[in-house]
Design an enzyme around this catalytic site. Sequence first.
Site, PDB file in Angstrom:
ATOM      1  CD  GLU A 135      15.524 -34.093 -16.503  1.00 32.40           C
ATOM      2  OE1 GLU A 135      16.658 -34.360 -16.446  1.00 32.40           O
ATOM      3  OE2 GLU A 135      14.953 -33.051 -16.018  1.00 32.40           O
ATOM      4  CB  CYS A 143      20.824 -27.927 -16.078  1.00 38.89           C
ATOM      5  SG  CYS A 143      19.117 -28.394 -16.389  1.00 38.89           S
TER       6      CYS A 143
END
Lengths: 712, 712
Positions: free
Chosen positions: B349, B445
């Site tokens: 990521e 998230c």
Amino acid sequence: MDRQEFSNPVDLKQIQVTDSFWHREQELVRTEVIPYQWEALNDRVEGAAPSYCMRNFKVAGRMMREKKSKGASYVAPSYTFRGFEALPEDPAHPDEDKFYGFVFQDTDFSKWIEAVGYSLLQHPDPALEQTADEAIAIVCEAQLENGYLDTYYIINGMDRAFTNLRDHHELYCLGHLVEGAVAYYQATGKDKLLKAAMRFADYCCEYFGPGEGQCKGYPGHEIAEMALVRLYQVTGEEKYLKLSRFFLDQRGQQPFYFEEEEKERAAHDGKPCHLTTNNAYHQAHKPVREQSEAFGHAVRAVYLYSGMADVARLCQDEDMAAACDRLWDNVTREKMYVTGGIGATHMGEAFSFNYDLPNDTAYSETCAAIGLVFWARRMLQLKPCRKYGDVMELALYNTVLAGMALDGKSFFYVNPLEVLPQACHEDARKAHVKSVRQKWFGCACCPPNIARLLSSVGSYAYTESADTLWMHLYMGSVLTKQVGEKTLDLKVEALMPWEGRVKVQLHGEHVPCRLAFRIPGWSSKAKVSCRCGGRLLQIAVELNELTVRNASEEEHLEQGMPGQRETVAYREGYLYIDGIWQDGDEILLDMEMPVRILTADPKVREDVGKAAVTRGPVVYCLEEADNGKDLHLCRLNLPSLKPEEIQTEMTEELGHPMAVLQVPGKRLVPTESRELYRPYQPQQEREITLRMVPYYAWNNRGEGEMSVWVRT
Amino acid sequence: MDRQEFSNPVDLKQIQVTDSFWHREQELVRTEVIPYQWEALNDRVEGAAPSYCMRNFKVAGRMMREKKSKGASYVAPSYTFRGFEALPEDPAHPDEDKFYGFVFQDTDFSKWIEAVGYSLLQHPDPALEQTADEAIAIVCEAQLENGYLDTYYIINGMDRAFTNLRDHHELYCLGHLVEGAVAYYQATGKDKLLKAAMRFADYCCEYFGPGEGQCKGYPGHEIAEMALVRLYQVTGEEKYLKLSRFFLDQRGQQPFYFEEEEKERAAHDGKPCHLTTNNAYHQAHKPVREQSEAFGHAVRAVYLYSGMADVARLCQDEDMAAACDRLWDNVTREKMYVTGGIGATHMGEAFSFNYDLPNDTAYSETCAAIGLVFWARRMLQLKPCRKYGDVMELALYNTVLAGMALDGKSFFYVNPLEVLPQACHEDARKAHVKSVRQKWFGCACCPPNIARLLSSVGSYAYTESADTLWMHLYMGSVLTKQVGEKTLDLKVEALMPWEGRVKVQLHGEHVPCRLAFRIPGWSSKAKVSCRCGGRLLQIAVELNELTVRNASEEEHLEQGMPGQRETVAYREGYLYIDGIWQDGDEILLDMEMPVRILTADPKVREDVGKAAVTRGPVVYCLEEADNGKDLHLCRLNLPSLKPEEIQTEMTEELGHPMAVLQVPGKRLVPTESRELYRPYQPQQEREITLRMVPYYAWNNRGEGEMSVWVRT
């Protein structure tokens, strides 16, 4: 099916490749690859991960001897899975009783011995032959009394043999062993390894089959299918052909064997079974005769299709042949790179969906291109048709050759069509793309595969039936064609892939033979002058139109004149000339070889707005060494550029003669702006000359950017 | 550093967002996201993977109570690692004594309570507040007597707490807990959770620090840095600021803490240590003040940089501020998508290398764009400068909003700039790219992060110092600015992002205040009419040139006239107007909002030969729903197209008003050829009108292709 057209490759004993281009490649295999490979499979290459291949055979052999010395039959230890690749805990002191390496590590030997066989045919070498005989002795010592021969299970525990056909590659090992054994037997006449391979195959013929109590499985990684056909052809034993056909017939039948097997393994281990089998990955999602799209692991797929083509031919299985042709069209019209590479994704080394052919993340494994050559030759044996020959030539001259450095000392496993070295180093998504060729691989499939293909390349150039000789590839060679009792000697001179002129000189005593010449798709105009007996025929194939003139009598000949066997015919891209040949006869082919600018079907997203430059079968690329960094800023001067404006120049700067191109182009001039995104302005460009080199020769001048497709 | 320019966000209590665009978004958060989220963190969403979040708090609380009832202090069991995400063996019957979910699962609650806090400020809701109080009670019961509060270790075994700062997210849990507690306290005045957060922070202040025996580590996933600053600002307790600064100072010092920690863990477990730490992934490769390029996990990076900007401001740390600015320029000039998305690769990521911004495999995580907004606001607090405000606005209106469906019911974690649904389904390399928004994520998230940002968006629109109010974003709102003893009331009306006209009405009794307006980079011409007292100023900013005319007296004013405080100034993209304001005063901004056609720096390989279309801060895209399949065949009619030829049309067809564009373009007409590669022909194209919709609104009409960049 037109059995007339079925053919077999010409026995390598009947061919001597004299061509300077191919002779050089074969010499690299002989002098570089084969010796290096032998060191590698004996774990003697400094800095390379050990293969453990010969060591595993020795361990298995020792275990057998020890058992025998005690008068007992060999009983293997109880099997424990130690990983798909087992490595010693302490690399300096591998355990004396353990198997190391990949589950298919035995094939390192098989591929080597196959290349050795072909090489000995071209270049006898008593020392190499002695080394090979010694290696064969070691291998044969490892064979179980019942014929089984895969050191992975022999060492790890025979109680679990053949319980994981999907992943554990036993039948892949069988296939490679057969291929190697046949090649070595054909080269030397020595049958020790052939007999061992037959014994293992015999064991499999008993173990697998339609009968009660026989296993209904098939290989997880295909190759046995085509290998068993070859074993049948060399031994005449029909059971091998039957087993091959059984494997093909079983594949994709429901319930799916690999799933059943997986459930059984879970039950055996007392664990719950969460099925992980992806049948399409193994081309086992439906019966092979019903398949139309290529899925899954690309090498496995083309090995399977090769076996299917063999069986379709030998069994005159029309449904199988039709499936082969559908799959061929799918692969070559929807899933193939312009370089003849296949298998677009590294995830599973697999085919991606149709038209998904990214250039920078390409997988395009060398072995897959080799498999495509195998398959193409078998399609040609089934039905001589230019589309197969064109692709065979394309894959061979581009992706296969790109797999090996020009000095034969390093190799690409992955063959991208666009490389930015920084991305290879810093972008984990491109970790599979190497910016320089590697010395050797832990999973050493590609280098030995290149070796076995290049050293037998003659058997891809020519196939024959009783009365016909097909020339699919043009390479300087001397060969012999037996027609009944008579012998026709041919001497072929060619300058491929740089020139389209080929000279064929014939020697014989009134030998009737049909000669077939592939007129490649890259040549829209081919002129052929044929002197046969007293007659001189002037033949032209232009845009697939045939014209024939009898120059000796100023007589125009029609194709298929009534009442007589046609002398000249043009069919599916092949020019057929029937003649009764004698000393002094000669055929001259002159195939135009213009530079061609190609675009992809617009469905290929990655190539929209781009073009590739080719000449003959050779695909060209830009390299940083010639054109500087940021190759993506370059473009071809299209649409105004005419292919005639591209200059071809022969050069030896990369070590052997090759044609390089000078192409008028433009280069985007960066603006001053420091903004990442700025208002659109028409591009500022400057005129440049792009220099393009053959794709197969890329990355022989250090690390740098490379691109096949260029913006237009 | 010019402390004059330092600012703080305006207290959300002082702002009521009335803007129809933002009010709608906030209502979605209030009526859809927050209730759904509460169900999710109580494992009551059918078909979604359980969060286990509230359950973990209850398990920890029960364990504490049981111990206490026996009169003993809580002693946790001995720690055993059960995976980064622990799942029950039997999902129907999770073990009563075990922790489940990701190691950072506690933060699901913290993010929820933060959004709840902001939402209650905008929209009081006693029932929601009661639910929140009950949740807080459950959370507080889990806290250890010493203040420690992370159920992962409380349940699994405190003997290993703080031994894996790199991966186990305890300080990330601290940070989110603080953020949530502060927001809830500021909204409700209730300090139960704030006190719990302070006790955990106090514990950390003792545990970590420069003193002997104190731990020298720092967070593996940053956020505590900025959270502790916030805790310092709300409590006045300097130790929290000190701890934040300590974490920043320690980061990247040698020997690298995460490596030392890893060695210690290996030693503790009696295993050999093969270091796996990638310091750059954690932005810990060098001291933060020396960093110039953004590396590693993008969310962590921008959270870190946000904390750095906070500390730079509060500690007047010039080196820290300079590092922030260098990193800002790197991220926004070399690593940011045109949509304000960052983090180009799904591998970790993370940021990829400079200018590597692929569109189809983009990661561009929603949370990273949110973090970029956090960071931008803090850069503005440090130094009001248009470059920060432009990017904040860009990220907000495009990538952040794209993260949530227009109905607030589904979410994107990954925000690609080009989507071919087939690739998402069939190409494992794009498995991270979803072609439709998802209901919820195991690693949840993004949805709660969107919720907490949108419900507090007012604090991004405005910041203030003692005598200045900055408007960074324009949104309809009513707000109050305290200047000394006096109060200035402002009513802002705006139609962003569709119109550049903004009206600010002022109310007060001769309140001296400097008002600052961001003149966005997308507007090359802004006219401002300012009525202040009896005076009417006509101000223009054109291509960054300021002109001011006193229309009431027909007097031309110069910037910074000698001897008097400047009335009007233009600095770093902000227009400053000093005035003494009273009822009836008014400022009208009229910022031109033309359609803009943008190209990327040619170093961005993926965007060469392509353009993006924007209007104001909104980036547009092509969707299959409007333009059919094969979007890659479309192109903009460049270079002849003028932005003026693009028509803007307001429509409500997607559920709320938005501007869509009609763009003259062309579409490639496929040829007849069945060859995958065919000789180049100039492209056949037909004229079409491309319809483009705002990027944030894409994929609200079912699955389909999408593309931001269009060929030119």
